[in-house]
Scaffold this motif. Structure first.
Motif, PDB file in Angstrom:
ATOM      1  N   ILE A 102     -30.465 -49.979  57.314  1.00 15.26           N
ATOM      2  CA  ILE A 102     -30.301 -50.833  56.139  1.00 15.26           C
ATOM      3  C   ILE A 102     -30.167 -52.293  56.545  1.00 15.26           C
ATOM      4  O   ILE A 102     -30.746 -53.194  55.919  1.00 15.26           O
ATOM      5  N   VAL A 103     -29.418 -52.552  57.616  1.00 17.96           N
ATOM      6  CA  VAL A 103     -29.242 -53.932  58.078  1.00 17.96           C
ATOM      7  C   VAL A 103     -30.568 -54.519  58.549  1.00 17.96           C
ATOM      8  O   VAL A 103     -30.907 -55.668  58.223  1.00 17.96           O
ATOM      9  N   ILE A 104     -31.332 -53.763  59.301  1.00 16.97           N
ATOM     10  CA  ILE A 104     -32.619 -54.250  59.804  1.00 16.97           C
ATOM     11  C   ILE A 104     -33.573 -54.547  58.648  1.00 16.97           C
ATOM     12  O   ILE A 104     -34.252 -55.581  58.617  1.00 16.97           O
ATOM     13  N   ILE A 105     -33.633 -53.638  57.681  1.00 17.44           N
ATOM     14  CA  ILE A 105     -34.507 -53.851  56.521  1.00 17.44           C
ATOM     15  C   ILE A 105     -34.076 -55.082  55.733  1.00 17.44           C
ATOM     16  O   ILE A 105     -34.904 -55.880  55.274  1.00 17.44           O
ATOM     17  N   ALA A 106     -32.753 -55.268  55.574  1.00 11.30           N
ATOM     18  CA  ALA A 106     -32.251 -56.432  54.837  1.00 11.30           C
ATOM     19  C   ALA A 106     -32.605 -57.732  55.553  1.00 11.30           C
ATOM     20  O   ALA A 106     -32.992 -58.719  54.911  1.00 11.30           O
ATOM     21  N   VAL A 107     -32.496 -57.751  56.883  1.00  4.10           N
ATOM     22  CA  VAL A 107     -32.830 -58.958  57.639  1.00  4.10           C
ATOM     23  C   VAL A 107     -34.318 -59.266  57.537  1.00  4.10           C
ATOM     24  O   VAL A 107     -34.733 -60.425  57.346  1.00  4.10           O
ATOM     25  N   LEU A 108     -35.161 -58.245  57.649  1.00  4.25           N
ATOM     26  CA  LEU A 108     -36.604 -58.452  57.543  1.00  4.25           C
ATOM     27  C   LEU A 108     -37.003 -58.932  56.149  1.00  4.25           C
ATOM     28  O   LEU A 108     -37.851 -59.824  56.010  1.00  4.25           O
ATOM     29  N   CYS A 109     -36.396 -58.339  55.131  1.00  3.26           N
ATOM     30  CA  CYS A 109     -36.708 -58.776  53.762  1.00  3.26           C
ATOM     31  C   CYS A 109     -36.257 -60.215  53.526  1.00  3.26           C
ATOM     32  O   CYS A 109     -36.959 -60.994  52.863  1.00  3.26           O
ATOM     33  N   ALA A 110     -35.089 -60.583  54.067  1.00  4.97           N
ATOM     34  CA  ALA A 110     -34.612 -61.963  53.901  1.00  4.97           C
ATOM     35  C   ALA A 110     -35.524 -62.950  54.611  1.00  4.97           C
ATOM     36  O   ALA A 110     -35.786 -64.048  54.104  1.00  4.97           O
ATOM     37  N   ALA A 111     -36.023 -62.567  55.799  1.00 10.18           N
ATOM     38  CA  ALA A 111     -36.913 -63.465  56.545  1.00 10.18           C
ATOM     39  C   ALA A 111     -38.214 -63.709  55.793  1.00 10.18           C
ATOM     40  O   ALA A 111     -38.836 -64.765  55.950  1.00 10.18           O
TER      41      ALA A 111
END
Length: 310
Positions: free
Chosen positions: A40-49
């Motif tokens: 979830i953290v990785i997906i959130a960081v990628l989506c924010a980028a």
């Protein structure tokens, strides 16, 4: 109805039923590799980028130029004037029409031609077949910048030797993009057709189908994911290109990418560039590509992963 046609239809249904199970297996494999909180953290960081720059462009398109120049993230005053001015100042309407026409024709023609070419290269054995396949792969390593001068010289020579004007026309730009899109599309279809079972073609031939019948009734319906992938990549090649479009076109045939480049260059000498209109133009030019991806998303996943799992 013959038994072979019944077996052919059942084989197609079995192939389609395997798709959901493969998706579930892939999801389970991802969950085994990464714990759910970390995923979830990785997906959130990628989506924010990805989404934060888009959010800034959208907010800047609704802001005035002085506020953007100060570095304000939130608009000082909400306005839609930038979206109304770009059609006059940027000349975006003519550029969008030319881009859709040239890039769309490139996508359709390259995808259609690549299916038949790839079918011949995969299913038939003849002298020079391996050389052609290696040549298609080798062409992908040649930078397009190196091909600018040779392509321009060849097309400009057509006016002298054939009396045909190519430079400055829409169909001349279409031929330029097709030169680079067709090898890539063919290689994508070669990779995809290698994963299709030959038994379906053999069953159709037993039922009396000709070579063209097999191609249009068996290969094309089963190859839609690969066709869509090759067509979209060819479309993006023509939509995003600036180098060839700036050399091969005239003001009446220039694409949207060239119009944006010229607009940005013309405002560099001013006190405050037209940041808001640039952002609005960027969003308008990106909208057709986003819509295209949303429409053909389900085909893209299958086409890009074709040949990866046997």
């Amino acid at each position: 109805m013959s038994a072979t046609s019944v077996s052919h239809r059942s084989a197609v249904r079995d192939t389609a039923s395997e798709v959901p199970s493969r998706k579930n297996v892939r999801q389970q494999e991802v969950l085994r590799l990464l714990p759910r909180p970390l995923l979830i953290v990785i997906i959130a960081v990628l989506c924010a980028a990805v989404l934060l720059p888009l959010l800034y462009i959208f907010l800047a398109s609704l802001n005035n130029d002085s506020s953007i120049a100060r570095g304000d993230f939130w608009p000082e005053s909400w306005t839609l004037e930038n979206y109304s001015k770009i059609w006059v100042n940027v000349g975006l309407a003519n550029g969008l029409i030319n881009s859709v026409l040239v890039a769309g024709c490139t996508a359709v023609v390259s995808a259609a031609m690549s299916v038949g070419t790839a079918y011949v290269l995969v299913r038939y054995t003849f002298v020079g077949r391996i050389t052609i396949l290696r040549g298609l792969l080798g062409l992908q390593s040649v930078p397009g910048t190196l091909m600018l001068l040779p392509v321009f010289v060849v097309f400009s020579s057509a006016k002298t030797y054939l009396g045909i004007t190519v430079i400055g026309t829409q169909w001349g730009l279409f031929l330029t993009y097709l030169t680079f899109a067709l090898p890539f599309s063919t290689w994508v279809m070669v990779t995809y057709l290698r994963g299709l079972p030959r038994e379906l073609e053999e069953a159709a031939r037993i039922d009396g189908a000709s070579n063209l019948g097999v191609l249009f009734k068996i290969i094309v319906p089963l190859s839609w994911p690969g066709i869509v992938v090759s067509g979209i990549f060819a479309f993006l090649l023509g939509w995003n290109d600036v180098l060839f479009a700036s050399v091969m076109t005239r003001p009446d045939s220039q694409t949207a990418a060239v119009a944006l480049q010229l607009f940005g260059a013309s405002t560099e000498g001013g006190a405050i560039p037209y940041y808001g209109q640039m952002m609005a133009s960027a969003l308008v030019c990106a909208a057709p590509v986003v819509i295209l991806y949303l429409i053909f998303q389900r085909y893209l996943v299958g086409g890009l992963t074709a040949g990866g799992v046997k």
